[in-house]
Design a protein around this motif. Structure first.
Motif, PDB file in Angstrom:
ATOM      1  N   ARG A   1      20.814  -0.303 -21.256  1.00 19.59           N
ATOM      2  CA  ARG A   1      19.427   0.161 -21.467  1.00 19.59           C
ATOM      3  C   ARG A   1      19.378   1.669 -21.650  1.00 19.59           C
ATOM      4  NH1 ARG A   1      16.182   3.343 -19.859  1.00 19.59           N
ATOM      5  NH2 ARG A   1      17.788   3.959 -18.364  1.00 19.59           N
ATOM      6  N   LYS A   2      18.647   2.086 -22.652  1.00 19.23           N
ATOM      7  CA  LYS A   2      18.445   3.519 -22.896  1.00 19.23           C
ATOM      8  C   LYS A   2      16.976   3.729 -23.249  1.00 19.23           C
ATOM      9  CE  LYS A   2      22.871   4.659 -22.826  1.00 19.23           C
ATOM     10  NZ  LYS A   2      23.167   3.542 -21.924  1.00 19.23           N
ATOM     11  N   SER A   3      16.459   4.902 -22.945  1.00 22.80           N
ATOM     12  CA  SER A   3      15.082   5.206 -23.360  1.00 22.80           C
ATOM     13  C   SER A   3      15.034   5.323 -24.883  1.00 22.80           C
ATOM     14  CB  SER A   3      14.645   6.543 -22.753  1.00 22.80           C
ATOM     15  OG  SER A   3      14.524   6.408 -21.359  1.00 22.80           O
TER      16      SER A   3
ATOM     17  N   TRP B   1      15.473  21.611 -21.184  1.00 19.04           N
ATOM     18  CA  TRP B   1      15.901  20.210 -21.291  1.00 19.04           C
ATOM     19  C   TRP B   1      15.165  19.523 -22.450  1.00 19.04           C
ATOM     20  CZ3 TRP B   1      13.805  15.258 -20.696  1.00 19.04           C
ATOM     21  CH2 TRP B   1      14.747  14.226 -20.616  1.00 19.04           C
TER      22      TRP B   1
ATOM     23  N   TRP C   1       6.830   1.375  -9.533  1.00 15.00           N
ATOM     24  CA  TRP C   1       8.025   1.803 -10.269  1.00 15.00           C
ATOM     25  C   TRP C   1       9.104   0.720 -10.244  1.00 15.00           C
ATOM     26  CZ3 TRP C   1       8.648   4.833 -14.131  1.00 15.00           C
ATOM     27  CH2 TRP C   1       7.793   5.909 -14.324  1.00 15.00           C
TER      28      TRP C   1
ATOM     29  N   ARG D   1      25.588   9.937 -16.902  1.00 19.23           N
ATOM     30  CA  ARG D   1      25.268   9.689 -15.499  1.00 19.23           C
ATOM     31  C   ARG D   1      26.285  10.394 -14.618  1.00 19.23           C
ATOM     32  NH1 ARG D   1      21.150   8.220 -17.675  1.00 19.23           N
ATOM     33  NH2 ARG D   1      19.920   6.403 -17.087  1.00 19.23           N
TER      34      ARG D   1
ATOM     35  N   ARG E   1      23.328  10.454 -22.855  1.00 16.41           N
ATOM     36  CA  ARG E   1      22.514  10.193 -21.660  1.00 16.41           C
ATOM     37  C   ARG E   1      23.455   9.985 -20.468  1.00 16.41           C
ATOM     38  NH1 ARG E   1      17.833   7.787 -24.222  1.00 16.41           N
ATOM     39  NH2 ARG E   1      17.634   9.036 -26.105  1.00 16.41           N
TER      40      ARG E   1
ATOM     41  N   LEU F   1      10.381   2.866 -23.236  1.00 20.44           N
ATOM     42  CA  LEU F   1      10.439   4.233 -22.707  1.00 20.44           C
ATOM     43  C   LEU F   1       9.424   4.295 -21.575  1.00 20.44           C
ATOM     44  CD1 LEU F   1      11.170   7.347 -22.995  1.00 20.44           C
ATOM     45  CD2 LEU F   1       9.174   7.507 -24.477  1.00 20.44           C
ATOM     46  N   THR F   2       9.776   4.998 -20.491  1.00 16.82           N
ATOM     47  CA  THR F   2       8.748   5.238 -19.454  1.00 16.82           C
ATOM     48  C   THR F   2       8.127   6.581 -19.761  1.00 16.82           C
ATOM     49  OG1 THR F   2      10.591   5.980 -18.080  1.00 16.82           O
ATOM     50  CG2 THR F   2       9.628   3.851 -17.528  1.00 16.82           C
ATOM     51  N   TYR F   3       7.021   6.553 -20.467  1.00 20.13           N
ATOM     52  CA  TYR F   3       6.338   7.796 -20.827  1.00 20.13           C
ATOM     53  C   TYR F   3       5.269   8.082 -19.767  1.00 20.13           C
ATOM     54  CZ  TYR F   3       3.150  10.962 -23.157  1.00 20.13           C
ATOM     55  OH  TYR F   3       2.315  12.015 -23.425  1.00 20.13           O
ATOM     56  N   THR F   4       5.359   9.288 -19.172  1.00 22.04           N
ATOM     57  CA  THR F   4       4.425   9.671 -18.109  1.00 22.04           C
ATOM     58  C   THR F   4       3.606  10.867 -18.596  1.00 22.04           C
ATOM     59  OG1 THR F   4       6.329  10.857 -17.191  1.00 22.04           O
ATOM     60  CG2 THR F   4       5.726   8.812 -16.119  1.00 22.04           C
TER      61      THR F   4
ATOM     62  N   ARG G   1      12.842   6.395 -28.156  1.00 22.13           N
ATOM     63  CA  ARG G   1      11.682   7.205 -28.586  1.00 22.13           C
ATOM     64  C   ARG G   1      11.366   7.003 -30.059  1.00 22.13           C
ATOM     65  NH1 ARG G   1      14.584  10.340 -24.839  1.00 22.13           N
ATOM     66  NH2 ARG G   1      13.429  10.618 -22.891  1.00 22.13           N
TER      67      ARG G   1
ATOM     68  N   ILE H   1      12.701  16.817 -27.393  1.00 18.29           N
ATOM     69  CA  ILE H   1      11.388  16.300 -26.975  1.00 18.29           C
ATOM     70  C   ILE H   1      10.324  17.366 -27.231  1.00 18.29           C
ATOM     71  CG2 ILE H   1       9.994  15.464 -25.016  1.00 18.29           C
ATOM     72  CD1 ILE H   1      12.575  14.220 -23.887  1.00 18.29           C
TER      73      ILE H   1
HETATM   74  C1  LIG Z   1       9.614   8.683 -13.677  1.00 17.88           C
HETATM   75  C2  LIG Z   1      10.068   8.895 -15.085  1.00 17.88           C
HETATM   76  C3  LIG Z   1       9.281   9.615 -15.949  1.00 17.88           C
HETATM   77  C4  LIG Z   1       9.681   9.796 -17.282  1.00 17.88           C
HETATM   78  N1  LIG Z   1       8.835  10.429 -18.150  1.00 17.88           N
HETATM   79  C5  LIG Z   1       9.201  10.575 -19.437  1.00 17.88           C
HETATM   80  C6  LIG Z   1       8.287  11.167 -20.364  1.00 17.88           C
HETATM   81  O1  LIG Z   1       7.158  11.510 -20.030  1.00 17.88           O
HETATM   82  N2  LIG Z   1       8.693  11.320 -21.641  1.00 17.88           N
HETATM   83  C7  LIG Z   1       9.923  10.909 -22.069  1.00 17.88           C
HETATM   84  O2  LIG Z   1      10.239  11.065 -23.241  1.00 17.88           O
HETATM   85  N3  LIG Z   1      10.812  10.327 -21.206  1.00 17.88           N
HETATM   86  C8  LIG Z   1      10.465  10.142 -19.923  1.00 17.88           C
HETATM   87  N4  LIG Z   1      11.324   9.515 -19.031  1.00 17.88           N
HETATM   88  C9  LIG Z   1      12.646   9.031 -19.507  1.00 17.88           C
HETATM   89  C10 LIG Z   1      13.807   9.924 -19.035  1.00 17.88           C
HETATM   90  O3  LIG Z   1      13.807  11.141 -19.738  1.00 17.88           O
HETATM   91  C11 LIG Z   1      15.140   9.163 -19.251  1.00 17.88           C
HETATM   92  O4  LIG Z   1      15.125   8.009 -18.451  1.00 17.88           O
HETATM   93  C12 LIG Z   1      16.363   9.996 -18.889  1.00 17.88           C
HETATM   94  O5  LIG Z   1      16.476  11.117 -19.737  1.00 17.88           O
HETATM   95  C13 LIG Z   1      17.662   9.180 -18.977  1.00 17.88           C
HETATM   96  O6  LIG Z   1      17.791   8.605 -20.260  1.00 17.88           O
HETATM   97  P1  LIG Z   1      17.942   7.021 -20.431  1.00 17.88           P
HETATM   98  O7  LIG Z   1      16.697   6.366 -19.914  1.00 17.88           O
HETATM   99  O8  LIG Z   1      18.107   6.787 -21.921  1.00 17.88           O
HETATM  100  O9  LIG Z   1      19.151   6.583 -19.670  1.00 17.88           O
HETATM  101  C14 LIG Z   1      10.942   9.303 -17.716  1.00 17.88           C
HETATM  102  C15 LIG Z   1      11.734   8.566 -16.826  1.00 17.88           C
HETATM  103  C16 LIG Z   1      11.294   8.342 -15.533  1.00 17.88           C
HETATM  104  C17 LIG Z   1      12.138   7.491 -14.611  1.00 17.88           C
END
Ligand SMILES: Cc1cc2nc3c(=O)[nH]c(=O)nc-3n(C[C@H](O)[C@H](O)[C@H](O)COP(=O)(O)O)c2cc1C
Length: 192
Positions: A10-12, A81, A117, A177, A175, A135-138, A14, A87
């Motif tokens: 799994r990867k975020s 970052w 969460w 770890r 990405r 993606l978890t966009y906050t 965008r 971003i």
């Molecule tokens: C609590 C939380 C908030 C996050 N908020 C954002 C966000 O607002 N925008 C975004 O592009 N990614 C967001 N992310 C994704 C992280 O940037 C991402 O999980 C991290 O860089 C690791 O990459 P990966 O998920 O591909 O392994 C968030 C992740 C978490 C857990």
């Protein structure tokens, strides 16, 4: 797929293809979310599935307005970052992804944030299992969503999860770890 392989793959995401996804697939993803553990089993999460094009555009417009403000005032390490990850305040995934799962949580419940969460983590993994990107966009400010989506005030917006077929293939290299030996301590915390 083995659970650990699924977790590692799994990867975020965008960038999304505009290809639609079946409601059946989205519901299987949401079904996973509701099996998360929660404080006193209060299950404080609620999922608002947004597929309406106009609504997605409104969410993107408001979110980008907030992000533009936030990016100007963000602490320097975060700014760096953002730059490294590419971003910017532009959030095309909010309109490109065929659906947005808006996750809100009942702030009257104990441990509402922690529980929600975990529910989100289950959602991400079941989406990965269906070969869907997330993606978890906050958003930096979320009050606009309560208004736009009629969410009662005692619910707090936790995340917007775009969901759809990925149009990018990020790797663990980009990405990374921390290695286990850096984060695991035996019996007592020891300086590494
Ligand atoms: C609590 C939380 C908030 C996050 N908020 C954002 C966000 O607002 N925008 C975004 O592009 N990614 C967001 N992310 C994704 C992280 O940037 C991402 O999980 C991290 O860089 C690791 O990459 P990966 O998920 O591909 O392994 C968030 C992740 C978490 C857990």
């Amino acid at each position: 797929m083995e659970l650990l392989d699924l977790i590692k793959s799994r990867k975020s995401i965008r960038k999304y293809k505009k290809q639609s996804i079946t409601l059946e697939k989205i519901y299987s993803v949401l079904d996973a979310g509701r099996y998360a553990p929660s404080g006193a089993n209060q299950q404080p999460w609620t999922y608002i599935l947004v597929t309406d094009t106009t609504l997605k555009q409104q969410i993107r417009k408001e979110a980008e307005r907030e992000e533009t403000k936030y990016h100007k005032t963000a602490p320097s390490p975060l700014k760096e970052w953002f730059k490294k990850q590419g971003i910017t305040p532009a959030k095309p995934f909010l309109t490109d992804a065929p659906a947005l799962i808006v996750v809100a949580s009942d702030t009257k419940a104990p441990y509402w944030l922690e529980s929600t969460w975990i529910s989100i983590a289950y959602i991400l993994l079941q989406a990965e299992n269906q070969k869907l990107g997330t993606l978890t966009y906050t958003p930096s400010d979320t009050a606009f969503l309560n208004k736009l989506l009629n969410i009662p005030n005692h619910y707090s917006l936790v995340a917007i999860i775009p969901i759809g077929y990925p149009a990018e293939t990020p790797t663990t290299k980009t990405r990374p770890r921390k290695p286990l030996k850096q984060i695991v301590h035996h019996n007592k915390y020891s300086l590494k």
